[in-house]
Design an enzyme around this catalytic site. Structure first.
Site, mmCIF file in Angstrom:
data_model
loop_
_atom_site.group_PDB
_atom_site.id
_atom_site.type_symbol
_atom_site.label_atom_id
_atom_site.label_comp_id
_atom_site.label_asym_id
_atom_site.label_seq_id
_atom_site.Cartn_x
_atom_site.Cartn_y
_atom_site.Cartn_z
ATOM 1 N N ASP A 33 0.507 -1.511 33.885
ATOM 2 C CA ASP A 33 0.297 0.198 34.568
ATOM 3 C C ASP A 33 -1.151 0.144 35.064
ATOM 4 O O ASP A 33 -2.450 -0.102 34.529
ATOM 5 C CB ASP A 33 -0.084 1.199 33.195
ATOM 6 C CG ASP A 33 -0.451 3.007 33.983
ATOM 7 O OD1 ASP A 33 -0.948 2.774 35.092
ATOM 8 O OD2 ASP A 33 -0.673 3.376 33.149
ATOM 9 N N ALA A 57 1.691 1.477 43.515
ATOM 10 C CA ALA A 57 0.842 2.508 43.997
ATOM 11 C C ALA A 57 2.436 3.996 43.617
ATOM 12 O O ALA A 57 3.247 3.671 43.408
ATOM 13 C CB ALA A 57 1.109 3.042 45.317
ATOM 14 N N TRP A 58 1.460 5.292 43.919
ATOM 15 C CA TRP A 58 2.591 6.249 43.101
ATOM 16 C C TRP A 58 2.648 6.838 44.828
ATOM 17 O O TRP A 58 2.451 7.335 45.771
ATOM 18 C CB TRP A 58 2.271 7.241 42.343
ATOM 19 C CG TRP A 58 2.906 8.343 41.755
ATOM 20 C CD1 TRP A 58 4.521 8.282 42.013
ATOM 21 C CD2 TRP A 58 3.529 9.893 41.654
ATOM 22 N NE1 TRP A 58 5.168 8.801 41.303
ATOM 23 C CE2 TRP A 58 4.176 9.789 41.653
ATOM 24 C CE3 TRP A 58 2.312 10.863 42.101
ATOM 25 C CZ2 TRP A 58 4.660 11.641 40.665
ATOM 26 C CZ3 TRP A 58 2.816 11.905 41.612
ATOM 27 C CH2 TRP A 58 4.258 12.617 41.054
ATOM 28 N N THR A 59 4.429 6.690 45.318
ATOM 29 C CA THR A 59 4.637 6.651 46.638
ATOM 30 C C THR A 59 5.161 8.296 47.019
ATOM 31 O O THR A 59 5.805 8.481 47.775
ATOM 32 C CB THR A 59 5.107 5.260 47.381
ATOM 33 O OG1 THR A 59 6.140 5.183 46.586
ATOM 34 C CG2 THR A 59 4.680 4.525 47.269
ATOM 35 N N ASP A 99 -0.476 5.290 56.641
ATOM 36 C CA ASP A 99 -1.367 5.560 57.852
ATOM 37 C C ASP A 99 -1.183 7.214 57.753
ATOM 38 O O ASP A 99 -1.595 7.821 57.929
ATOM 39 C CB ASP A 99 -0.129 5.459 58.567
ATOM 40 C CG ASP A 99 1.723 5.728 58.342
ATOM 41 O OD1 ASP A 99 1.991 6.115 57.135
ATOM 42 O OD2 ASP A 99 2.283 6.053 58.688
ATOM 43 N N TYR A 122 -1.712 13.174 49.080
ATOM 44 C CA TYR A 122 -1.119 11.832 48.619
ATOM 45 C C TYR A 122 -1.745 10.960 49.660
ATOM 46 O O TYR A 122 -2.583 9.715 49.119
ATOM 47 C CB TYR A 122 0.878 11.171 49.215
ATOM 48 C CG TYR A 122 0.822 9.753 50.073
ATOM 49 C CD1 TYR A 122 0.859 8.916 48.603
ATOM 50 C CD2 TYR A 122 0.845 9.411 50.916
ATOM 51 C CE1 TYR A 122 1.055 7.735 48.532
ATOM 52 C CE2 TYR A 122 1.408 8.355 51.351
ATOM 53 C CZ TYR A 122 1.479 7.423 50.024
ATOM 54 O OH TYR A 122 1.718 6.013 50.132
HETATM 55 N N1 NAP Z 1 7.278 2.428 52.109
HETATM 56 C C1 NAP Z 1 6.507 3.341 53.135
HETATM 57 O O1 NAP Z 1 7.066 3.700 53.853
HETATM 58 C C2 NAP Z 1 4.670 3.110 52.407
HETATM 59 C C3 NAP Z 1 3.678 3.703 53.751
HETATM 60 C C4 NAP Z 1 2.159 3.153 54.439
HETATM 61 C C5 NAP Z 1 2.112 2.811 52.657
HETATM 62 N N2 NAP Z 1 2.702 2.456 51.481
HETATM 63 C C6 NAP Z 1 1.911 1.862 50.529
HETATM 64 O O2 NAP Z 1 2.850 0.328 50.828
HETATM 65 C C7 NAP Z 1 2.336 0.413 48.875
HETATM 66 C C8 NAP Z 1 3.766 -0.570 48.686
HETATM 67 O O3 NAP Z 1 4.937 0.312 48.628
HETATM 68 P P1 NAP Z 1 6.251 0.412 48.074
HETATM 69 O O4 NAP Z 1 6.633 1.078 49.518
HETATM 70 O O5 NAP Z 1 6.673 -0.179 48.064
HETATM 71 O O6 NAP Z 1 6.577 1.612 46.982
HETATM 72 P P2 NAP Z 1 7.115 1.026 46.382
HETATM 73 O O7 NAP Z 1 8.682 0.731 46.241
HETATM 74 O O8 NAP Z 1 7.135 3.116 45.453
HETATM 75 O O9 NAP Z 1 6.351 0.678 44.776
HETATM 76 C C9 NAP Z 1 5.080 1.008 44.444
HETATM 77 C C10 NAP Z 1 5.583 0.335 42.857
HETATM 78 O O10 NAP Z 1 4.401 1.321 41.809
HETATM 79 C C11 NAP Z 1 4.511 1.216 40.564
HETATM 80 N N3 NAP Z 1 3.917 1.493 40.433
HETATM 81 C C12 NAP Z 1 3.188 3.494 40.343
HETATM 82 N N4 NAP Z 1 2.209 3.588 39.458
HETATM 83 C C13 NAP Z 1 1.741 2.736 39.111
HETATM 84 C C14 NAP Z 1 0.837 2.067 38.196
HETATM 85 N N5 NAP Z 1 -0.076 3.351 38.183
HETATM 86 N N6 NAP Z 1 0.590 1.154 37.800
HETATM 87 C C15 NAP Z 1 1.281 -0.350 38.432
HETATM 88 N N7 NAP Z 1 2.632 0.546 39.171
HETATM 89 C C16 NAP Z 1 2.490 1.595 39.588
HETATM 90 C C17 NAP Z 1 5.888 1.922 40.728
HETATM 91 O O11 NAP Z 1 6.493 1.882 39.863
HETATM 92 P P3 NAP Z 1 7.730 3.076 39.043
HETATM 93 O O12 NAP Z 1 8.591 3.163 40.523
HETATM 94 O O13 NAP Z 1 8.043 2.428 38.140
HETATM 95 O O14 NAP Z 1 6.578 3.906 39.078
HETATM 96 C C18 NAP Z 1 6.724 1.487 41.835
HETATM 97 O O15 NAP Z 1 7.334 0.075 41.450
HETATM 98 C C19 NAP Z 1 1.698 1.362 48.315
HETATM 99 O O16 NAP Z 1 0.267 0.877 48.343
HETATM 100 C C20 NAP Z 1 2.409 2.106 49.472
HETATM 101 O O17 NAP Z 1 1.058 3.582 49.313
HETATM 102 C C21 NAP Z 1 4.108 2.569 51.830
#
Ligand code: NAP
Length: 282
Positions: A33, A57-59, A99, A122
């Site tokens: 975590d 991240a908490w997305t 973004d 967020y």
């Molecule tokens: N998806 C998009 O369109 C998008 C756009 C812009 C930026 N981003 C950024 O890209 C990055 C990757 O996002 P993603 O799309 O791969 O999202 P994701 O599929 O939701 O993956 C995020 C992972 O982080 C884990 N997590 C949450 N809180 C945590 C904590 N405190 N400690 C450790 N792990 C934690 C989640 O686990 P649990 O689910 O088990 O909580 C999840 O496996 C993030 O920084 C996000 O902000 C994403």
């Protein structure tokens, strides 16, 4: 070391780095975590990685809006914890941002010259994560990206395909624009930036003019061979979601252009590649 290795981007990074022959230590949420400072120190002191790529991240954008504390714990304190430990063991840190740090009022592409002004919790928590990580470790590379599609995780694209497979009604927003980004292309660039070890803020997205959600959905359905699925075009304000989203969050990277990094493929080509690779979405 990859934090958040169970998420959509984390998995893509793990797959790419492993394929490149890197020795990778992967941590999903259950094994680390990032909001827990002691746990982060203990793992990083024990493993002494050369580079940490933070994909955790908490997305849940609407969830963050109603639980500010949890949002800032994961998205601001988390990157700071990693950065403090990275500094201590002299590791590089690449951490992903969004973004959504921009308010969306600008027409055209957001670059590093534009001031962030998040409108959602967020976005604010992610911006704070950028700042805290940079303040804690000079070797921090911040990568802002947007509208990611790929395998695993729940994202706009997977939802569109899922609904179309069940012949459900699709609604797609026609008045919000972004730059779709393929997780596999992002993963490649993240590793490249880790190797480059040139701190700063980068905007990493697939090339092309960007798209509205509606255009993105139509292109996705085309790639999946389901162009006959019905899409209803709706306006953002008709959805009444808890968190505001930027109307425009298209990104362009002045730094990558200045140092001559190759542009990532056009998002439409990337979408085709993803559809072919996934096979299942057709
Ligand atoms: N998806 C998009 O369109 C998008 C756009 C812009 C930026 N981003 C950024 O890209 C990055 C990757 O996002 P993603 O799309 O791969 O999202 P994701 O599929 O939701 O993956 C995020 C992972 O982080 C884990 N997590 C949450 N809180 C945590 C904590 N405190 N400690 C450790 N792990 C934690 C989640 O686990 P649990 O689910 O088990 O909580 C999840 O496996 C993030 O920084 C996000 O902000 C994403």
């Amino acid at each position: 070391m990859v934090a958040g290795a169970g998420g959509m981007v984390g998995r893509a990074v793990l797959e790419h780095c492993t394929a490149q022959g890197d020795e990778v230590s992967a941590h999903d949420h259950s094994s680390l975590d990032i909001a827990d400072e002691k746990a982060v120190s203990s793992v990083i002191d024990g493993e002494r990685p050369q580079v940490i790529i933070n994909c955790a991240a908490w997305t849940d954008v609407d969830g963050c809006e109603t639980d500010r504390v949890r949002a800032f714990e994961a998205n601001a304190k988390g990157p700071e914890n990693l950065a403090k430990s990275a500094r201590r063991v002299q590791a590089g840190l690449v951490t992903i941002s969004t973004d959504y740090v921009f308010d969306g009022a600008k027409d055209g592409f957001y670059t590093q010259r534009d001031d962030p002004n998040p409108t959602s919790v967020y976005g604010a928590s992610k911006l704070e994560g950028e700042r805290l990580a940079q303040a804690a470790c000079a070797r921090t590379v911040v990568v802002r990206t947007g509208w990611i599609f790929g395998s695993g995780g729940r994202n706009f694209l997977s939802r569109v395909i899922e609904l179309s497979l069940h012949n459900e009604h699709l609604k797609a927003i026609s008045d919000a624009w972004g730059t779709p980004t393929y997780a596999a292309d992002l993963a490649r660039r993240l590793r490249q930036l880790a190797e480059l070890d040139l701190p700063g803020i980068y905007h990493v997205v697939n090339s092309g003019d960007g798209a509205s959600y509606e255009e993105f959905a139509r292109e996705a359905l085309k790639s999946a061979g389901r162009e006959k699925a019905m899409i209803e075009s709706v306006r953002s304000d008709s959805l009444r979601r808890p968190a505001p989203r930027p109307r425009n969050s298209r990104l362009r990277c002045l730094v990558s252009e200045a140092i001559g990094l190759e542009r990532l493929p056009d998002w439409r080509l990337a979408l085709k590649e993803f559809a072919e690779k996934a096979g299942t979405i057709a």
